[in-house]
Enzyme design. Structure first.
Site, short mmCIF file in Angstrom:
data_model
loop_
_atom_site.label_atom_id
_atom_site.label_comp_id
_atom_site.label_asym_id
_atom_site.label_seq_id
_atom_site.Cartn_x
_atom_site.Cartn_y
_atom_site.Cartn_z
N TYR A 189 0.82 -1.21 0.00
CA TYR A 189 0.00 0.00 0.00
C TYR A 189 0.86 1.27 0.00
O TYR A 189 0.40 2.32 -0.45
CB TYR A 189 -0.92 0.03 1.23
CG TYR A 189 -2.28 -0.60 1.00
CD1 TYR A 189 -2.38 -1.93 0.63
CD2 TYR A 189 -3.44 0.13 1.20
CE1 TYR A 189 -3.62 -2.51 0.44
CE2 TYR A 189 -4.69 -0.45 1.01
CZ TYR A 189 -4.77 -1.78 0.64
OH TYR A 189 -5.99 -2.35 0.45
N ASP A 213 -3.00 -17.88 0.35
CA ASP A 213 -4.00 -18.46 -0.55
C ASP A 213 -4.65 -19.68 0.10
O ASP A 213 -5.88 -19.85 0.07
CB ASP A 213 -3.39 -18.80 -1.92
CG ASP A 213 -2.15 -19.68 -1.84
OD1 ASP A 213 -1.57 -19.80 -0.73
OD2 ASP A 213 -1.76 -20.26 -2.87
N ASP A 227 -6.45 -7.07 3.60
CA ASP A 227 -7.58 -6.41 2.94
C ASP A 227 -8.51 -7.47 2.34
O ASP A 227 -9.72 -7.46 2.53
CB ASP A 227 -7.04 -5.47 1.85
CG ASP A 227 -8.14 -4.69 1.17
OD1 ASP A 227 -9.08 -4.25 1.86
OD2 ASP A 227 -8.07 -4.53 -0.07
C1 IPM Z 1 -10.51 -1.27 3.56
C2 IPM Z 1 -10.73 -0.62 2.23
C3 IPM Z 1 -9.59 0.34 1.98
C4 IPM Z 1 -8.34 -0.47 1.84
C5 IPM Z 1 -9.81 1.29 0.80
C6 IPM Z 1 -11.09 2.07 0.91
C7 IPM Z 1 -8.64 2.22 0.63
O1 IPM Z 1 -10.89 -1.57 1.25
O2 IPM Z 1 -10.41 -0.55 4.57
O3 IPM Z 1 -10.45 -2.50 3.60
O4 IPM Z 1 -8.03 -0.99 0.75
O5 IPM Z 1 -7.62 -0.58 2.83
MG MG Z 2 -10.97 -3.58 1.97
#
Ligand code: IPM
Ligand code: MG
Length: 367
Positions: free
Chosen positions: A142, A224, A248
């Site tokens: 990220y 996975d 995520d």
């Molecule tokens: C989450 C969301 C976020 C992420 C987005 C909105 C940036 O999907 O909080 O899981 O990818 O972290």
């Molecule tokens: Mg998310």
């Protein structure tokens, strides 16, 4: 005594609607339990862009750094799809996470008894499910550099970098072990050490940190395979710790196991502040659901449960958090449902504010 401070950032889409219900709950705790908060409100996401040309104004960022806890609704919507990447609503949320250094993201996936039939999995696979995913939130792919879209010869190349330092892995591992010790003392770490060096390091560091928690049972799984095991038999897990991107994906998967994304809260915690409280932001796992925004159809429970997490993790009010969680269970057991919890057979749904009012009534009945 000064009141603890809460910054509310309702955001976009259904964010303001669900947050209005949280406000009722906050008001109730102030009036009926002597737990008053100093509440302020500000903009984040698309609405902040509309007003300031940025998804998070510097003043809002500064306020977030000062308060005892931040409560966020949701950000984003189709209106903002064509904006430049740097000012997209999500960038506001990511800036909050990064600058507050909220490295430990707690995402519970809990199946409410009254909703077990609602899962896409068989009832016995999900009934009673109660797991916690700890997602690393401030590093990994990220945020890793280099990143960008570059020209290479006569074509473009998109680059993101998965990068983890030992200390970044160690601190989130420690927070996951601490949590596991307060639960079933079982921690499963997920990465892809079979293909990624960052995964090899992850496994190594988590194992090392685990030596400080000899009573905890630590296991490792490729992410996975973890996804597969989560759908096959989720109750084998208690706490899962994983990186930002896998977290995520896996947390959305785990959320759906429980029947509704509209039910799940999250806490993003950082290092302790001078008060001893961790830096903290609480938000529902669901998004801004622009398709149903403004229609009174949204389920406020995830956002209300996020406030329950704030009571527990920021304000040391575990009993009051349990009171709120129990009130929600009571309301669900009585059959109250928002539109997202309606099965294919239909039925009559209660509105967003109807659900909030019912929870307040259940709280009244609890004292
Ligand atoms: C989450 C969301 C976020 C992420 C987005 C909105 C940036 O999907 O909080 O899981 O990818 O972290
Ligand atoms: Mg998310």
């Amino acid at each position: 005594m000064t009141k603890p401070s809460l910054l509310i950032l309702p955001g976009d889409g259904i964010g303001p609607e669900v947050m209005a219900e949280v406000r009722k709950i906050i008001g109730w705790f102030g009036e009926r339990r002597g737990l008053a908060f100093d509440v302020s409100e500000d903009l984040v996401g698309g609405c902040a862009y509309d007003k300031h040309g940025t998804p998070l104004h510097d003043d809002t960022m500064a306020k977030a750094q000062e308060v005892d806890a931040v409560l966020l609704g949701a950000v984003g919507g189709p209106k903002y799809d064509s904006l430049d990447f740097s000012v997209k609503p999500e960038r506001g949320l990511l800036r909050l996470r990064k600058e507050m250094d909220l490295f430990s993201n707690l995402r519970p996936a809990q199946c409410f008894d009254a909703l077990a039939d609602f899962s896409s999995l068989k009832k016995d696979v999900v009934a009673g499910l109660d797991i916690m995913i700890v997602r690393e939130l401030t590093s990994g792919v990220y945020f890793g550099e280099p990143r960008g879209i570059f020209k290479e010869g006569n074509e473009r190349v998109g680059i993101n970098t998965q990068r983890y330092t030992e200390s970044e892995i160690a601190r989130v591992a420690r927070s996951a072990f601490e949590l596991a010790m307060r639960r079933d003392k079982k921690l499963c770490s997920m990465e892809k050490a079979n293909v990624m060096e960052s995964g090899i390091l992850w496994r190594d560091v988590v194992t090392e940190v685990g030596k400080d928690y000899p009573e905890a049972e630590l296991s490792h799984m490729y992410a996975d395979a973890g996804a597969m095991q989560l759908t096959r038999w989720p109750k084998q897990f208690d706490v899962i710790v994983t990186d930002n991107l896998f977290g995520d994906l896996l947390s959305d998967l785990a959320a759906m196991l429980t029947g509704s994304l509209g039910m799940l809260p999250s806490a993003s915690l950082g290092a302790p502040m001078a008060s001893g409280r961790p830096k903290a932001l609480y938000e529902p796992v669901h998004g801004s659901a622009p398709d149903i925004a403004g229609q009174g159809k949204a389920n406020p429970i995830a956002c209300i449960l996020s406030f329950a997490m704030a009571l527990r993790y920021s304000f040391d009010q575990g009993d009051e958090a349990t009171r709120l969680e129990t009130a929600i269970e009571t309301v669900l057991a009585k059959g109250l449902r928002t539109a997202d919890l309606m099965g294919p057979e239909g039925g009559s749904a209660v509105s967003t504010s109807g659900m909030g009012d019912a929870i307040v009534a259940a709280l009244d009945a609890s004292i």
